[in-house]
Design an enzyme around this catalytic site. Structure first.
Site, PDB file in Angstrom:
ATOM      1  N   ILE A   1       5.414   0.175  -7.752  1.00 45.15           N
ATOM      2  CA  ILE A   1       5.080   0.294  -6.328  1.00 45.15           C
ATOM      3  C   ILE A   1       5.673   1.600  -5.826  1.00 45.15           C
ATOM      4  CG2 ILE A   1       5.177  -0.816  -4.059  1.00 45.15           C
ATOM      5  CD1 ILE A   1       6.194  -3.360  -5.567  1.00 45.15           C
ATOM      6  N   HIS A   2       4.821   2.504  -5.344  1.00 46.09           N
ATOM      7  CA  HIS A   2       5.376   3.759  -4.841  1.00 46.09           C
ATOM      8  C   HIS A   2       4.595   4.370  -3.691  1.00 46.09           C
ATOM      9  CE1 HIS A   2       2.151   5.810  -7.007  1.00 46.09           C
ATOM     10  NE2 HIS A   2       2.471   6.889  -6.324  1.00 46.09           N
ATOM     11  N   ARG A   3       3.362   3.949  -3.458  1.00 47.75           N
ATOM     12  CA  ARG A   3       2.555   4.618  -2.437  1.00 47.75           C
ATOM     13  C   ARG A   3       3.081   4.337  -1.037  1.00 47.75           C
ATOM     14  NH1 ARG A   3      -1.930   7.525  -3.824  1.00 47.75           N
ATOM     15  NH2 ARG A   3      -2.602   7.227  -5.976  1.00 47.75           N
TER      16      ARG A   3
END
Length: 354
Positions: free
Chosen positions: A202-204
């Site tokens: 998860i990074h956006r």
């Protein structure tokens, strides 16, 4: 030609390797690292593992708001391009590094190519979508992964400079996977067995900057009851600390990992859940079912053939699909055959040297 090649984030480091190898015999490449990813495990480790030469320039920009980060990159990039006076610039993907280099090259009258051109999520709330549209509007050569990307560019009136070459990330994976199998000990280090865990990333900003979305995703992952390995991006870790969310031991948060470890984790996972475009494609190339933690994706081909499913950030959708999602037997080549870098090099070899 003298070519300035710009990288700044994990997917761009991976994409750079096969292209650099392909163009090295015919051209001089000046590698510029913007410093957008600056943590060792997010940056230098990829250069070390893939044997990418040390960048000629590291702009050291680091993190910051969209405007500040892009502006600082542009100022520093202008200095580099004025000093080097290249014949050509290569940018890739959809990051702020891509946008900054494209804007400065265009303003200085230096032609540039965009690798991974034409991808569209059709969600302009995403910074990456704005970057893609602007860069493609300015680029002199557009290297596309798929026919869908070509069609997107045609719809925007961009036709004569468009080339469908396939995905250089597939080139990189085919090169690196045998090395990862011999060099990575990440499964033993984490004490996990193949097919006995899931992998998540998860990074956006759409997920990390929205506390409700991030809490919903993490709560859903935690409720699956399955061992999930979550290499945590620094931005995500910072956002998680603000949530004060109590998670069980089944959700194993670890530091970011290098490319070889990531390939090994992907290849041996039962399932991958991600909001990363690169990981979606790597999951497909590995033949691993993928749930995308977004409401849309640029990589619609993986969804169309049934190996990727959009589940967004809703707990119910994630949990309903966690154990039930099952891709079809068919697994066609949709993003080339692993020769994209050679095709790009061939096209660049025929660029007029004005």
């Amino acid at each position: 030609m003298k070519i300035v090649s710009v990288v700044g984030a994990r997917p761009e480091f991976i994409q750079a390797m096969p292209v650099s190898r392909a163009i090295s015999d015919s051209h001089q490449e000046i590698l510029v690292h913007t410093g957008q990813h600056y943590d060792y495990k997010m940056s230098q480790q990829f250069f070390d593992e893939l044997e990418i030469p040390t960048p000629h320039y590291n702009l050291g920009v680091g993190s910051g708001s969209q405007a500040r980060q892009t502006a600082e990159m542009m100022v520093n990039m202008e200095d580099v391009l004025l000093k080097e006076s290249p014949d050509y610039v290569i940018v890739r993907g959809d990051t702020n590094s891509t946008l900054a280099a494209a804007l400065i090259a265009s303003k200085l009258g230096i032609p540039f190519a965009h690798i991974e051109a034409g991808e569209r999520s059709f969600n302009r709330r995403m910074p990456e979508e704005i970057n893609r549209i602007v860069v493609d509007a300015l680029a002199d050569r557009h290297f596309c992964v798929s026919h869908t990307a070509v069609r997107n560019l045609h719809a925007e009136g961009i036709r004569d400079s468009v080339f469908q070459v396939g995905d250089v990330m597939l080139d990189a994976l085919l090169f690196a996977r045998p090395l990862a199998r011999t060099k990575s000990a990440v499964l033993a280090r984490l004490g996990i067995q193949p097919q006995k865990y899931a992998l998540a990333t998860i990074h956006r900003a759409a997920n990390t900057d929205d506390p409700l979305r991030l809490k919903s995703i993490l709560s859903a992952l935690d409720q699956t009851g399955e061992t999930i390995i979550l290499p945590m991006h620094p931005r995500t870790r910072k956002a998680l600390e603000a949530l004060d969310l109590q998670l069980t031991d089944s959700l194993r948060i670890i530091d970011p990992v290098g490319y070889f470890d990531m390939l090994t984790l992907e290849e041996n996972a039962r399932l991958i859940a991600t909001d990363s475009g690169g990981v979606q494609r790597e999951a497909y190339y590995m033949g691993i079912p993928c749930l995308t933690l977004r409401d849309e994706t640029e990589w619609v081909g993986t969804v169309d053939v049934g190996w990727n499913k959009l589940v967004g950030a809703e707990q119910q959708a994630i949990l309903e699909n966690w154990f039930s999602f099952s891709p079809p037997a068919e697994h066609p080549f949709i993003y080339g055959d692993g020769t994209a870098a050679q095709l790009i090099a061939g096209i660049l070899n025929n660029v007029p040297n004005d």
